[in-house]
Enzyme design. Structure first.
Site: not given
Ligand code: GAR
Length: 207
Positions: A13, A114, A116
């Site tokens: 999060g 989103n 990424h």
């Molecule tokens: C982030 O690095 C986001 O870019 C990635 O998951 C992580 C979530 O971190 N998303 C993906 O890889 C989507 N394909 P967070 O829960 O600390 O925000």
């Protein structure tokens, strides 16, 4: 009036936290988070939402035993009940670990984004930072884009490059990309919330 946002999360999060801090500190002024939905129980993202006094819903995909369509219907209904619909509001995927159905995507046209951790269209899907390291690119980064049914393929709103260093491993590269994600996502939301984005074909133009 502020744009009502629903944020979909699954774990740490930190991007949710960056959005909420940006709103609290007045850097993101045109938006308000009205709901956080998590696909996982007991994750940090839900604690962060509660700390900021945001309504939360946890729909644990494993224990609910729903089909993708039924699960996504639950998401849509709960977002709609918080004022986020096809005609108003915004849905932000911030580390959400599920692929959404075409029905979900079409329920929020132009209102679903989103983040990424790579410079799309390179390194779509899982473990984008590891893919970038293994490929040997010298520059990677992060992308905020509109969501279309095909994974990580929607029109690009904003990108930030991050240098890949020779000593990098997946952890160090991910950490430097994440720092940029925390700036890029609130910035993209502000552009959208203040009505400054226009779609021309695949291109997102900023007024
Ligand atoms: C982030 O690095 C986001 O870019 C990635 O998951 C992580 C979530 O971190 N998303 C993906 O890889 C989507 N394909 P967070 O829960 O600390 O925000």
């Amino acid at each position: 009036m502020a744009l009502e946002i629903g944020v979909l999360v699954s774990g740490r999060g930190s991007n949710l936290e960056a959005i909420l801090e940006s709103i609290r500190d007045g850097r993101l002024s045109a938006a308000h988070v009205s709901l956080v939905i998590s696909s996982q129980e007991g994750v940090r993202a839900v604690d962060i939402a509660r700390r900021f006094g945001v309504d939360t819903a946890v729909f644990d995909a494993g224990s609910l035993g729903l089909s993708r369509k039924e699960y996504d219907r639950l998401l849509i209904d709960s977002l709609n009940a918080h004022g986020i619909s096809a005609s108003s509001g915004l849905v932000v995927l911030a580390g959400f670990d599920r692929i959404l159905s075409p029905e979900f995507v079409s329920a929020f046209p132009g209102r679903l984004i989103n983040i990424h951790p790579a410079l799309l269209p390179s390194f779509k899907g899982l473990h984008a930072q590891r893919q970038a390291l293994e490929y040997g690119v010298k520059v990677s980064g992060c992308t905020v884009h509109f969501v279309v049914p095909e994974v990580d393929a929607g029109p690009i709103i904003a990108q930030q490059a991050v240098e890949v260093r020779e000593g990098d491993d997946e952890e160090s590269l991910s950490a430097r990309i994440l720092e940029e994600e925390h700036k890029l996502l609130p910035k993209a939301i502000e552009l959208l919330a203040s009505g400054r984005l226009r779609l021309e074909g695949r291109r997102v133009l900023v007024n």
